[in-house]
Write an enzyme that holds these catalytic residues in place. Structure first.
Site, PDB file in Angstrom:
ATOM      1  N   GLU A 199       2.226  -9.520  11.437  1.00  0.00           N
ATOM      2  CA  GLU A 199       1.596  -8.866  10.380  1.00  0.00           C
ATOM      3  C   GLU A 199       2.795  -8.998   9.860  1.00  0.00           C
ATOM      4  O   GLU A 199       3.587  -9.071   8.368  1.00  0.00           O
ATOM      5  CB  GLU A 199       0.860  -7.630  10.117  1.00  0.00           C
ATOM      6  CG  GLU A 199       0.346  -7.567   9.058  1.00  0.00           C
ATOM      7  CD  GLU A 199      -0.716  -6.176   9.331  1.00  0.00           C
ATOM      8  OE1 GLU A 199      -1.274  -5.402   7.926  1.00  0.00           O
ATOM      9  OE2 GLU A 199      -0.183  -5.692  10.401  1.00  0.00           O
ATOM     10  N   ASP A 231       0.885  -1.509   0.140  1.00  0.00           N
ATOM     11  CA  ASP A 231      -0.215   0.306  -0.006  1.00  0.00           C
ATOM     12  C   ASP A 231       1.441   1.488   0.486  1.00  0.00           C
ATOM     13  O   ASP A 231       0.679   1.884  -0.891  1.00  0.00           O
ATOM     14  CB  ASP A 231      -1.028   0.116   1.177  1.00  0.00           C
ATOM     15  CG  ASP A 231      -2.057  -0.817   1.615  1.00  0.00           C
ATOM     16  OD1 ASP A 231      -2.407  -2.045   0.359  1.00  0.00           O
ATOM     17  OD2 ASP A 231      -2.657  -1.174   2.229  1.00  0.00           O
TER      18      ASP A 231
END
Length: 439
Positions: free
Chosen positions: A379, A159
């Protein structure tokens, strides 16, 4: 044992027909997450792996696109931004979805699931949907260079990579004060900035307002996205052959996109993105530029150059692949995609190296195992210390580590992982699937 803990994470995040990336931070179904999760689930519950993909493609649009989020109607709209009210669209199945896509790694996942437990019925159900996904990209996103364009940084999967800093700077940010939910779960130092989110929202809103048809201020040829597209064509060739269909068109398309990437995106030992409007090569030090290693027909001299870059600029002998090259001004070891190591990105490069440089592939495999052993299934990870960041119990970290363990014979992965799932309360072999599974 690591394998047992990985199954525990996947069981805890199972939602009836698919797996959420994270219970707290990502409470819906994400597109490329589900592909990676299916690869890991196939190691202990092939039925659950098949359900993962069939569920996702149950929300495919009529034009063939697979949305990057399929929203769970039982989750409050306020739980995630931007939610279903922002996107304001539904798939033919009735599922509320987003309107953008993510890297098309799904055919790769489907073939891996089939290899774990051969099932041509599953392949025949999914094959036309996978073909439609690729057709959408060819017809709606192909540039004059013959490559696929992304119209939002979220479509890259990476992103807030520094690779997007230049094109994003040209995007006028939307209204200040975006209702961010992520910062209630993760430190602001580990997430994109408010200004980033304002631009993300502005881009998504502009694309939505065209009826999800026309790119706005951001249109980029991304090497990771195009490598996924090309590798999926190679996987589709195998799927077609297994289904008694002609693989030749898929082989031809894989070769075509590989050649176009070499011609237009490769330079100086790394693949780069290209801004479509200006034609400028967006030279950066993003690890996305190593992902074309997954292309089976990549020329040997380019494979060698990418391997040298991975060793030199990305220091992969440490065992963890930074998402952006250390030593560059933009590198940040803890902020989202601006430097931390991600299991899925490392898995893709490992996948591309395992038959070409098994010695380096093993280094990456051991590094991934060491990271989750140290910090749990986080993550993302600091590429130097392996400290965990972002949310915990992250599904693709658990799933892909299971795949790594199985393929490298590490950690004594048992052949009875399905029994582990049952012990943990798994519904893996249940026929109780969710509301948008492909009929």
């Amino acid at each position: 044992m690591i394998a047992r803990e990985a199954v525990r994470v996947l069981v805890a995040n199972w939602d009836g027909s698919y797996t959420v990336p994270s219970r707290r931070l990502y409470p819906h179904q994400w597109s490329w997450d589900s592909a990676f999760i299916a690869i890991g689930n196939a190691r202990w519950s092939p039925r659950r792996a098949r359900s993962e993909l069939l569920s996702l493609f149950g929300a495919q649009w009529r034009d063939g696109r697979v949305p990057h989020i399929v929203f769970n109607p039982s989750v409050p709209d306020s739980a995630y931004f931007p939610g279903p009210e922002f996107w304001d669209v539904r798939a033919p199945s009735g599922s509320a979805t987003s309107g953008i896509v993510q890297p098309p790694v799904h055919a790769i996942a489907a073939w891996q699931v089939h290899l774990a437990e051969p099932d041509t019925t599953f392949l025949r159900r999914l094959y036309p949907r996978l073909v439609a996904q690729q057709h959408f990209l060819r017809t709606a996103r192909r540039s004059a260079d013959g490559l696929m364009a992304i119209v939002h940084p979220w479509e890259s999967g990476m992103d807030n990579s520094p690779a997007w800093d230049i094109p994003l700077a040209a995007v006028a940010p939307g209204p200040a004060g975006v209702a961010r939910r992520d910062l209630t779960h993760v430190s602001p130092d580990e997430r994109p900035t408010d200004r980033d989110y304002e631009r993300y929202a502005a881009l998504a809103r502009a694309y939505r307002d065209t009826g999800y048809r026309r790119a706005g201020a951001f249109a980029v040829e991304d090497p990771l996205f195009n490598a996924a597209y090309g590798a999926s064509e190679s996987a589709l060739a195998k799927i077609a052959a297994a289904c008694g269909l002609d693989p030749a068109p898929h082989h031809a398309e894989a070769a075509r996109v590989t050649a176009a990437m070499v011609e237009h995106l490769y330079d100086d030992g790394l693949f780069h993105s290209r801004d479509i409007d200006s034609g400028i090569l967006l030279r950066s030090h993003s690890a996305a530029g190593l992902v074309p290693l997954i292309l089976p027909d990549l020329p040997r001299e380019i494979v060698n150059a990418l391997t040298g870059t991975a060793l030199d600029r990305f220091e992969i002998k440490r065992g963890l692949l930074p998402s952006f090259a250390p030593g560059t001004p933009e590198f940040d070891p803890v902020r989202y995609w601006r430097g931390p190591s991600w299991i899925n990105l490392t898995w893709l490069v490992w996948h591309g190296l395992r038959h070409r440089r098994p010695d380096l592939a093993e280094l990456l495999a051991e590094g991934m195992i060491r990271a989750v052993s140290t910090a749990g299934f986080r993550e993302y990870f600091d590429p130097f210390t392996a400290e965990g960041h972002g949310c915990g119990d992250f599904s693709w970290s658990a799933a892909l580590v299971l795949d790594i363990l199985a393929q490298h014979g590490l950690d004594g992965v048992p052949t009875s992982l399905s029994q582990v799932g049952e012990e943990l309360g798994s519904l893996a072999e249940s026929d109780d699937v969710g509301h948008h599974v492909l009929a």
